[in-house]
Design a protein around this motif. Sequence first.
Motif, PDB file in Angstrom:
ATOM      1  N   PHE A  55      -4.658   3.096   6.359  1.00  0.00           N
ATOM      2  CA  PHE A  55      -4.453   4.548   6.248  1.00  0.00           C
ATOM      3  C   PHE A  55      -4.074   4.951   4.826  1.00  0.00           C
ATOM      4  O   PHE A  55      -4.661   5.871   4.248  1.00  0.00           O
ATOM      5  CB  PHE A  55      -3.351   4.974   7.233  1.00  0.00           C
ATOM      6  CG  PHE A  55      -2.964   6.418   7.123  1.00  0.00           C
ATOM      7  CD1 PHE A  55      -3.754   7.413   7.703  1.00  0.00           C
ATOM      8  CD2 PHE A  55      -1.831   6.797   6.419  1.00  0.00           C
ATOM      9  CE1 PHE A  55      -3.410   8.744   7.589  1.00  0.00           C
ATOM     10  CE2 PHE A  55      -1.482   8.143   6.298  1.00  0.00           C
ATOM     11  CZ  PHE A  55      -2.265   9.114   6.890  1.00  0.00           C
ATOM     12  N   PHE A  56      -3.099   4.233   4.243  1.00  0.00           N
ATOM     13  CA  PHE A  56      -2.638   4.622   2.912  1.00  0.00           C
ATOM     14  C   PHE A  56      -3.654   4.273   1.830  1.00  0.00           C
ATOM     15  O   PHE A  56      -3.766   4.992   0.833  1.00  0.00           O
ATOM     16  CB  PHE A  56      -1.275   3.983   2.614  1.00  0.00           C
ATOM     17  CG  PHE A  56      -0.130   4.758   3.198  1.00  0.00           C
ATOM     18  CD1 PHE A  56       0.378   5.875   2.546  1.00  0.00           C
ATOM     19  CD2 PHE A  56       0.421   4.397   4.416  1.00  0.00           C
ATOM     20  CE1 PHE A  56       1.429   6.602   3.092  1.00  0.00           C
ATOM     21  CE2 PHE A  56       1.467   5.115   4.966  1.00  0.00           C
ATOM     22  CZ  PHE A  56       1.972   6.232   4.311  1.00  0.00           C
TER      23      PHE A  56
ATOM     24  N   VAL B  76      -1.440   0.984   9.182  1.00  0.00           N
ATOM     25  CA  VAL B  76      -0.684   1.658   8.106  1.00  0.00           C
ATOM     26  C   VAL B  76      -1.304   1.344   6.746  1.00  0.00           C
ATOM     27  O   VAL B  76      -1.491   2.239   5.906  1.00  0.00           O
ATOM     28  CB  VAL B  76       0.800   1.224   8.142  1.00  0.00           C
ATOM     29  CG1 VAL B  76       1.539   1.704   6.890  1.00  0.00           C
ATOM     30  CG2 VAL B  76       1.487   1.765   9.387  1.00  0.00           C
TER      31      VAL B  76
ATOM     32  N   LEU C  23      -6.144   6.971   2.056  1.00  0.00           N
ATOM     33  CA  LEU C  23      -5.549   8.201   1.531  1.00  0.00           C
ATOM     34  C   LEU C  23      -5.575   8.215   0.006  1.00  0.00           C
ATOM     35  O   LEU C  23      -5.873   9.237  -0.622  1.00  0.00           O
ATOM     36  CB  LEU C  23      -4.109   8.302   2.039  1.00  0.00           C
ATOM     37  CG  LEU C  23      -3.500   9.698   2.183  1.00  0.00           C
ATOM     38  CD1 LEU C  23      -4.352  10.576   3.101  1.00  0.00           C
ATOM     39  CD2 LEU C  23      -2.089   9.606   2.726  1.00  0.00           C
ATOM     40  N   MET C  24      -5.280   7.044  -0.601  1.00  0.00           N
ATOM     41  CA  MET C  24      -5.295   6.956  -2.068  1.00  0.00           C
ATOM     42  C   MET C  24      -6.707   7.123  -2.607  1.00  0.00           C
ATOM     43  O   MET C  24      -6.915   7.779  -3.625  1.00  0.00           O
ATOM     44  CB  MET C  24      -4.705   5.607  -2.517  1.00  0.00           C
ATOM     45  CG  MET C  24      -3.190   5.590  -2.520  1.00  0.00           C
ATOM     46  SD  MET C  24      -2.483   4.091  -3.230  1.00  0.00           S
ATOM     47  CE  MET C  24      -2.648   2.958  -1.867  1.00  0.00           C
TER      48      MET C  24
ATOM     49  N   PHE D 203       1.240   4.045  -2.971  1.00  0.00           N
ATOM     50  CA  PHE D 203       0.963   5.463  -2.698  1.00  0.00           C
ATOM     51  C   PHE D 203       2.076   6.354  -3.228  1.00  0.00           C
ATOM     52  O   PHE D 203       1.824   7.422  -3.791  1.00  0.00           O
ATOM     53  CB  PHE D 203       0.795   5.671  -1.190  1.00  0.00           C
ATOM     54  CG  PHE D 203       0.524   7.098  -0.806  1.00  0.00           C
ATOM     55  CD1 PHE D 203      -0.749   7.644  -0.926  1.00  0.00           C
ATOM     56  CD2 PHE D 203       1.546   7.910  -0.331  1.00  0.00           C
ATOM     57  CE1 PHE D 203      -1.001   8.968  -0.591  1.00  0.00           C
ATOM     58  CE2 PHE D 203       1.306   9.230   0.002  1.00  0.00           C
ATOM     59  CZ  PHE D 203       0.035   9.766  -0.126  1.00  0.00           C
ATOM     60  N   PHE D 204       3.325   5.919  -3.048  1.00  0.00           N
ATOM     61  CA  PHE D 204       4.464   6.736  -3.486  1.00  0.00           C
ATOM     62  C   PHE D 204       4.907   6.410  -4.918  1.00  0.00           C
ATOM     63  O   PHE D 204       5.951   6.886  -5.385  1.00  0.00           O
ATOM     64  CB  PHE D 204       5.638   6.546  -2.533  1.00  0.00           C
ATOM     65  CG  PHE D 204       5.417   7.206  -1.190  1.00  0.00           C
ATOM     66  CD1 PHE D 204       5.487   8.589  -1.063  1.00  0.00           C
ATOM     67  CD2 PHE D 204       5.124   6.438  -0.070  1.00  0.00           C
ATOM     68  CE1 PHE D 204       5.273   9.195   0.168  1.00  0.00           C
ATOM     69  CE2 PHE D 204       4.908   7.041   1.164  1.00  0.00           C
ATOM     70  CZ  PHE D 204       4.984   8.426   1.289  1.00  0.00           C
TER      71      PHE D 204
ATOM     72  N   SER E 255       0.833  -1.216   0.000  1.00  0.00           N
ATOM     73  CA  SER E 255       0.000   0.000   0.000  1.00  0.00           C
ATOM     74  C   SER E 255       0.860   1.256   0.000  1.00  0.00           C
ATOM     75  O   SER E 255       0.607   2.200  -0.758  1.00  0.00           O
ATOM     76  CB  SER E 255      -0.911   0.010   1.246  1.00  0.00           C
ATOM     77  OG  SER E 255      -1.664  -1.165   1.314  1.00  0.00           O
ATOM     78  N   VAL E 256       1.905   1.265   0.852  1.00  0.00           N
ATOM     79  CA  VAL E 256       2.800   2.425   0.922  1.00  0.00           C
ATOM     80  C   VAL E 256       3.538   2.607  -0.415  1.00  0.00           C
ATOM     81  O   VAL E 256       3.674   3.724  -0.920  1.00  0.00           O
ATOM     82  CB  VAL E 256       3.812   2.264   2.079  1.00  0.00           C
ATOM     83  CG1 VAL E 256       4.843   3.386   2.058  1.00  0.00           C
ATOM     84  CG2 VAL E 256       3.081   2.236   3.416  1.00  0.00           C
TER      85      VAL E 256
END
Length: 276
Positions: free
Chosen positions: A105-106, A102, A109-110, A57-58, A53-54
């Motif tokens: 959350f991501f 985590v 957020l996306m 996101f990046f 997921s992180v």
Amino acid sequence: MLEFLIPNNVMCHAVEAMLFASLGCAILSVLITQMNISSIGFTMSHAAFAGGSVGAFFGYAVLPSAVLVSILTAFLMGPLSDRTRMHTDTTLGVLFGTMMAVAIFFIALMQGTGKGFDASSLLYGNVISLYREEIYALAVITCTILIFLIIFYKEITAIVFHKRLAEIAGIQVKPVYYGILFLISVMVALSIPIVGGLLLYVWLVTPAAIAYQFCNTMRNMFIMAPVIAVIVSVTGAICGILYSLPVGPLTAVIFSGLFVGAVAVSPKRKIVFHNH
């Protein structure tokens, strides 16, 4: 690798992926159940989920991000248990909650920023969408696990018997223990795209649980658990593709049914029954 046996490319990839994933996970399942760290399965799967997921996101690739975060979690787990002097299962519970938070959350957020992210492949897996490189990676980590087991078998059996006594006997417990955590983290991260984070726990516990019903030694469990896992997983992959069924959930159901049957006919159960 198995094209000479299975001409269908999709079927061949699915069988190869299931073969290596089940073999590696089954060997680790014996270690996980015998060392009483079964919580590591869902902790690592959620660490991989959070890493994916992180990474998404990046803007990075999902699988390498999942592998990286899983390895970092494994390296954090051992020292954290030692420093806090807590039971490993307690540390795993804390890390599990953190990684799940985590990941959610991501993903939220996306979705909130309109990036969009389909988490279904990480949750449930999709064995027919793997790249050839991912199968090679599974083959490499499975061979590494097998070699690690052969080289450190004496140390592993001592740790399983009693970790503290093994340290007193002069065995280098921490490097071997951290090595096991590292192998579990990589295996879990690479298996996520195949069976998904929600079902991977079945592969990391059930083969050893079935083998335990018929084996009285850990050596026999290391033989029987992989054989069971490979037969069930390859059968699930073939049946799932032939009859257009979800491969991961189908295989998990077969594992569960086999476990129930094994408990019902287990010689150990009969001994307990007669003793009572």
